[in-house]
Design a protein around this motif. Structure first.
Motif, PDB file in Angstrom:
ATOM      1  N   PHE A 201      -5.603  10.575 -12.624  1.00 57.17           N
ATOM      2  CA  PHE A 201      -4.721  11.610 -13.188  1.00 57.17           C
ATOM      3  C   PHE A 201      -3.851  12.299 -12.134  1.00 57.17           C
ATOM      4  CE2 PHE A 201      -7.781  11.148 -16.672  1.00 57.17           C
ATOM      5  CZ  PHE A 201      -6.895  10.980 -17.718  1.00 57.17           C
ATOM      6  N   LYS A 202      -2.901  11.532 -11.590  1.00 62.18           N
ATOM      7  CA  LYS A 202      -1.902  12.143 -10.704  1.00 62.18           C
ATOM      8  C   LYS A 202      -0.593  12.170 -11.474  1.00 62.18           C
ATOM      9  CE  LYS A 202      -3.868  10.872  -6.268  1.00 62.18           C
ATOM     10  NZ  LYS A 202      -4.571   9.584  -6.439  1.00 62.18           N
ATOM     11  N   PRO A 203       0.074  13.317 -11.522  1.00 60.00           N
ATOM     12  CA  PRO A 203       1.301  13.422 -12.312  1.00 60.00           C
ATOM     13  C   PRO A 203       2.278  12.280 -11.997  1.00 60.00           C
ATOM     14  CG  PRO A 203       0.739  15.541 -11.340  1.00 60.00           C
ATOM     15  CD  PRO A 203      -0.240  14.549 -10.793  1.00 60.00           C
ATOM     16  N   GLY A 204       2.772  11.650 -13.059  1.00 59.65           N
ATOM     17  CA  GLY A 204       3.769  10.592 -12.878  1.00 59.65           C
ATOM     18  C   GLY A 204       3.198   9.234 -12.525  1.00 59.65           C
ATOM     19  N   GLU A 205       1.891   9.156 -12.281  1.00 60.36           N
ATOM     20  CA  GLU A 205       1.307   7.878 -11.828  1.00 60.36           C
ATOM     21  C   GLU A 205       0.137   7.416 -12.680  1.00 60.36           C
ATOM     22  OE1 GLU A 205      -0.008   8.058  -7.799  1.00 60.36           O
ATOM     23  OE2 GLU A 205       1.820   8.989  -7.085  1.00 60.36           O
ATOM     24  N   ILE A 206      -0.113   8.100 -13.789  1.00 63.58           N
ATOM     25  CA  ILE A 206      -1.362   7.869 -14.514  1.00 63.58           C
ATOM     26  C   ILE A 206      -1.502   6.429 -14.995  1.00 63.58           C
ATOM     27  CG2 ILE A 206      -2.707   8.588 -16.541  1.00 63.58           C
ATOM     28  CD1 ILE A 206      -1.232  11.366 -16.198  1.00 63.58           C
ATOM     29  N   GLU A 207      -0.471   5.929 -15.665  1.00 59.97           N
ATOM     30  CA  GLU A 207      -0.548   4.571 -16.213  1.00 59.97           C
ATOM     31  C   GLU A 207      -0.695   3.541 -15.088  1.00 59.97           C
ATOM     32  OE1 GLU A 207       2.577   3.693 -18.955  1.00 59.97           O
ATOM     33  OE2 GLU A 207       2.005   1.585 -19.119  1.00 59.97           O
ATOM     34  N   LYS A 208       0.097   3.713 -14.069  1.00 59.80           N
ATOM     35  CA  LYS A 208       0.076   2.808 -12.910  1.00 59.80           C
ATOM     36  C   LYS A 208      -1.301   2.842 -12.214  1.00 59.80           C
ATOM     37  CE  LYS A 208       2.271   4.178  -8.956  1.00 59.80           C
ATOM     38  NZ  LYS A 208       1.565   4.404  -7.860  1.00 59.80           N
ATOM     39  N   ASN A 209      -1.882   4.022 -12.089  1.00 56.82           N
ATOM     40  CA  ASN A 209      -3.185   4.136 -11.434  1.00 56.82           C
ATOM     41  C   ASN A 209      -4.279   3.432 -12.244  1.00 56.82           C
ATOM     42  OD1 ASN A 209      -2.149   5.596  -9.342  1.00 56.82           O
ATOM     43  ND2 ASN A 209      -2.691   7.597 -10.198  1.00 56.82           N
ATOM     44  N   ALA A 210      -4.251   3.620 -13.564  1.00 61.69           N
ATOM     45  CA  ALA A 210      -5.246   2.941 -14.407  1.00 61.69           C
ATOM     46  C   ALA A 210      -5.076   1.430 -14.288  1.00 61.69           C
ATOM     47  CB  ALA A 210      -5.105   3.401 -15.858  1.00 61.69           C
ATOM     48  N   GLN A 211      -3.831   1.003 -14.351  1.00 61.29           N
ATOM     49  CA  GLN A 211      -3.533  -0.432 -14.236  1.00 61.29           C
ATOM     50  C   GLN A 211      -4.062  -1.028 -12.929  1.00 61.29           C
ATOM     51  OE1 GLN A 211       0.712  -0.668 -14.578  1.00 61.29           O
ATOM     52  NE2 GLN A 211       0.561  -1.333 -16.715  1.00 61.29           N
ATOM     53  N   ALA A 212      -3.934  -0.272 -11.854  1.00 60.34           N
ATOM     54  CA  ALA A 212      -4.386  -0.765 -10.542  1.00 60.34           C
ATOM     55  C   ALA A 212      -5.901  -1.005 -10.543  1.00 60.34           C
ATOM     56  CB  ALA A 212      -3.991   0.225  -9.449  1.00 60.34           C
ATOM     57  N   PHE A 213      -6.651  -0.142 -11.245  1.00 61.64           N
ATOM     58  CA  PHE A 213      -8.105  -0.378 -11.366  1.00 61.64           C
ATOM     59  C   PHE A 213      -8.371  -1.667 -12.147  1.00 61.64           C
ATOM     60  CE2 PHE A 213      -8.704   4.071 -10.146  1.00 61.64           C
ATOM     61  CZ  PHE A 213      -9.860   3.997  -9.389  1.00 61.64           C
ATOM     62  N   ILE A 214      -7.653  -1.845 -13.249  1.00 64.49           N
ATOM     63  CA  ILE A 214      -7.880  -3.033 -14.084  1.00 64.49           C
ATOM     64  C   ILE A 214      -7.571  -4.305 -13.281  1.00 64.49           C
ATOM     65  CG2 ILE A 214      -7.241  -4.202 -16.254  1.00 64.49           C
ATOM     66  CD1 ILE A 214      -8.688  -1.401 -16.590  1.00 64.49           C
ATOM     67  N   GLU A 215      -6.512  -4.255 -12.483  1.00 72.82           N
ATOM     68  CA  GLU A 215      -6.177  -5.406 -11.612  1.00 72.82           C
ATOM     69  C   GLU A 215      -7.288  -5.642 -10.600  1.00 72.82           C
ATOM     70  OE1 GLU A 215      -3.731  -7.680 -11.872  1.00 72.82           O
ATOM     71  OE2 GLU A 215      -3.404  -6.620 -13.764  1.00 72.82           O
ATOM     72  N   LYS A 216      -7.796  -4.561 -10.057  1.00 76.43           N
ATOM     73  CA  LYS A 216      -8.876  -4.661  -9.060  1.00 76.43           C
ATOM     74  C   LYS A 216     -10.119  -5.313  -9.676  1.00 76.43           C
ATOM     75  CE  LYS A 216     -10.490  -3.357  -4.978  1.00 76.43           C
ATOM     76  NZ  LYS A 216      -9.867  -3.629  -3.691  1.00 76.43           N
ATOM     77  N   PHE A 217     -10.432  -4.946 -10.920  1.00 76.34           N
ATOM     78  CA  PHE A 217     -11.623  -5.509 -11.580  1.00 76.34           C
ATOM     79  C   PHE A 217     -11.549  -7.044 -11.614  1.00 76.34           C
ATOM     80  CE2 PHE A 217     -12.225  -1.586 -14.602  1.00 76.34           C
ATOM     81  CZ  PHE A 217     -12.596  -0.821 -13.519  1.00 76.34           C
ATOM     82  N   LYS A 218     -10.318  -7.571 -11.735  1.00 73.69           N
ATOM     83  CA  LYS A 218     -10.157  -9.028 -11.844  1.00 73.69           C
ATOM     84  C   LYS A 218     -10.586  -9.742 -10.562  1.00 73.69           C
ATOM     85  CE  LYS A 218      -6.399  -8.628 -15.182  1.00 73.69           C
ATOM     86  NZ  LYS A 218      -4.937  -8.540 -15.290  1.00 73.69           N
ATOM     87  N   THR A 219     -10.685  -8.985  -9.472  1.00 73.32           N
ATOM     88  CA  THR A 219     -11.092  -9.603  -8.202  1.00 73.32           C
ATOM     89  C   THR A 219     -12.622  -9.597  -8.054  1.00 73.32           C
ATOM     90  OG1 THR A 219     -11.067  -7.550  -6.887  1.00 73.32           O
ATOM     91  CG2 THR A 219      -8.960  -8.720  -7.128  1.00 73.32           C
ATOM     92  N   PHE A 220     -13.331  -8.927  -8.977  1.00 74.57           N
ATOM     93  CA  PHE A 220     -14.799  -8.882  -8.903  1.00 74.57           C
ATOM     94  C   PHE A 220     -15.376 -10.134  -9.543  1.00 74.57           C
ATOM     95  CE2 PHE A 220     -14.588  -3.945  -9.397  1.00 74.57           C
ATOM     96  CZ  PHE A 220     -14.018  -3.855  -8.136  1.00 74.57           C
ATOM     97  N   LYS A 221     -16.554 -10.513  -9.053  1.00 77.18           N
ATOM     98  CA  LYS A 221     -17.210 -11.717  -9.608  1.00 77.18           C
ATOM     99  C   LYS A 221     -17.751 -11.446 -10.999  1.00 77.18           C
ATOM    100  CE  LYS A 221     -19.737 -12.435  -5.943  1.00 77.18           C
ATOM    101  NZ  LYS A 221     -20.898 -12.372  -5.352  1.00 77.18           N
TER     102      LYS A 221
END
Ligand code: DX5
Ligand code: ZN
Length: 221
Positions: A201-221
């Protein structure tokens, strides 16, 4: 194991809760983490059931309600009625764990137990068969924006080992200091549900920040 992001609305702008949580969901968050604090169990007051009740009609997200309150048995009905999909209580806050689990399950909702940093996994071993999820606090509960306690990772691994030994299937959540940097450490130890407040929850970055976590999850086994 499915990886889930549960953004903590404690770090959201409360004047725009519906908008900001919708952005997190648009970024890929399936859950919303709802931190209820009473100023007694933890040294801070946040909000109660009436607040997230207002979000319920405008959000399809799974409501993950983390109760940091003394004797939560007094309010379980209220929290269920307000639209919780999962109720998480602290084992340090109540002597009525079984009765609460029963009530939550009778309502068709999920039940979880949270442990503070000083509480060992063994403290809730007998209750694990009742749990849909366990929450390992990776900060002292009470405030957002604190640093991740990597020394909680053996506890996460212990819950993973107990799940195997006992033939159970609860999820393991971590809460506190989760960022794109620390999330992989927690996943490697066995966590699959990640609460992130200030990292989303950073102003102006919320959607992008959530997306970055979802992308990161794809790198987990
Ligand atoms: C702390 C709360 C957390 C908090 C996490 O007591 O339970 O859910 O909002 O915030 P961050 O991700 O900023 O550490
Ligand atoms: Zn929380």
């Amino acid at each position: 194991m499915k990886y889930i992001l549960s953004p903590s609305i404690l770090s959201a702008d409360f004047s725009k809760l519906a908008e900001d949580t919708a952005l997190a969901v648009r970024g890929g968050a399936e859950w919303l983490h709802i931190d209820v604090m009473d100023g007694a169990f933890v040294p801070n007051i946040s909000f109660g059931a009436p607040v997230y009740k207002c979000l319920r009609p405008v959000s399809d997200a799974f409501f993950d309600v983390h109760l940091m309150i003394d004797r939560p048995e007094r309010y379980i009905d209220d929290f269920l009625k307000a639209g919780a999909d999962l109720i998480c209580i602290h084992c340090e806050a109540t002597k009525e764990i079984e009765a609460i689990a029963e009530k939550v399950h009778a309502a068709g909702k999920m039940f979880a137990i949270a442990v503070k940093p000083a509480t060992p996994a063994e403290a809730i071993k007998d209750y694990l068969p009742l749990c849909d999820m366990v929450l390992v606090m990776t900060v002292e509960p009470g405030f957002g924006g604190q640093s991740f306690m990597a020394d909680m990772m053996p506890k996460v691994a212990k819950f993973r080992a107990l799940r195997e030994d006992l033939g159970l299937d609860y999820m393991i959540q971590v809460d506190g200091g989760i960022s794109l940097q620390t999330v992989a450490t927690a996943a490697a130890a066995g966590a699959n549900v990640f609460v992130a407040g200030s990292a989303v929850f950073k102003p102006g970055e919320i959607e992008k920040n959530a997306q970055a976590f979802i992308e990161k999850f794809k790198t987990f086994k």
